[in-house]
Enzyme design. Sequence first.
Site, PDB file in Angstrom:
ATOM      1  N   ASP A  53       7.485   6.899   6.451  1.00  0.00           N
ATOM      2  CA  ASP A  53       6.109   6.880   5.937  1.00  0.00           C
ATOM      3  C   ASP A  53       6.110   6.587   4.442  1.00  0.00           C
ATOM      4  OD1 ASP A  53       3.108   8.044   6.571  1.00  0.00           O
ATOM      5  OD2 ASP A  53       3.755   8.516   4.527  1.00  0.00           O
ATOM      6  N   TYR A  58       2.565   4.754  -3.769  1.00  0.00           N
ATOM      7  CA  TYR A  58       3.809   5.459  -4.080  1.00  0.00           C
ATOM      8  C   TYR A  58       4.711   4.636  -4.993  1.00  0.00           C
ATOM      9  CZ  TYR A  58       2.655   8.432  -0.004  1.00  0.00           C
ATOM     10  OH  TYR A  58       2.053   9.262   0.913  1.00  0.00           O
ATOM     11  N   LYS A  83       0.017   2.471   3.598  1.00  0.00           N
ATOM     12  CA  LYS A  83      -1.392   2.829   3.412  1.00  0.00           C
ATOM     13  C   LYS A  83      -2.071   1.948   2.372  1.00  0.00           C
ATOM     14  CE  LYS A  83       0.244   7.562   4.077  1.00  0.00           C
ATOM     15  NZ  LYS A  83       1.610   7.408   3.537  1.00  0.00           N
ATOM     16  N   HIS A 114      -5.879   5.216   2.898  1.00  0.00           N
ATOM     17  CA  HIS A 114      -5.223   6.359   2.261  1.00  0.00           C
ATOM     18  C   HIS A 114      -6.190   7.496   1.933  1.00  0.00           C
ATOM     19  CE1 HIS A 114      -1.455   7.314  -0.356  1.00  0.00           C
ATOM     20  NE2 HIS A 114      -1.979   8.400   0.148  1.00  0.00           N
TER      21      HIS A 114
END
Length: 296
Positions: A53, A58, A83, A114
Amino acid sequence: MAAKLEFNTTEFTLNNGHKIPAVALGTWRATEKDAAKNSVKTALTEGHYRHIDTAAIYGNEEEVGEGIKAANVDRKNIFVTTKLWNSEHKNVENALDESLKKLQLDYVDLYLIHWPVSTNPETKKPYDDHTFVDTWRSLQKIYKEGKKVKAIGVSNFTIKKLEKLLNSEGVDIVPAVNQVEAHPLLTQPELVDYLKSKNIYLEAYSPLGSSDSPLFKNPTIVEIAKKYQVEPAQVLISWAIQRKTVVLPKSVTESRVISNNKTFVLEDEDFEKLNKLSEKDGVVRTCDPDFNNFND
């Protein structure tokens, strides 16, 4: 009594028929050089994970892709989630293409909104003319084309926002999952029941709490871990699977990555203690950004 720890191979069936492995390696905050790459490779080769994931925000999709490549596991045996970030809600397909390019993949198994927040990248404020419902319609179109995503879902959606989505014109696909914070100090029972009624799987992020987690020091969790002669993290991950949720523990430490996918079955008494822990010790939420109040 020592628990019988085994690498977890549990899969759940999503509402479109696709299988999703119950344990995923979470990669949030894995931003130091090679941290995501190494943890993904370890997870896939030594930890027997089949679910990774990540997310555009990120900042580690390239490293996640490198880790997947380095592991040399057949692509069809890996479930990959990424996402869509808030500022890309008017730019869904291009954002997805950028993620695929970074991941070095032709498709992702699951693509999520998200947050239910559609913001202008220049002003950082919500659009007046675009909401998460419009974004979902764009995701539906990509999903129906059948090439770049195998399933679509949401993250950080409340019951109220899910109701708005599902009752909107032009929405004909129910999200496969809703990824939210969940652990024994944030069990979210009403949301769990609602999702079950709609055949939407709950994915639990921050299942171990935050860094310096109060969960690891909680007397009930520590006591249960001692009883089974396991780590507190293994108690928390096993509990999440036992309540039939997908769980996303994150670590960049090799030994933890491996041990986090070794789970066991809690006795009913201990399972119920954890189900009711927040009633005794209070609710703890670690992720609630200011922008989450947009687009109510």
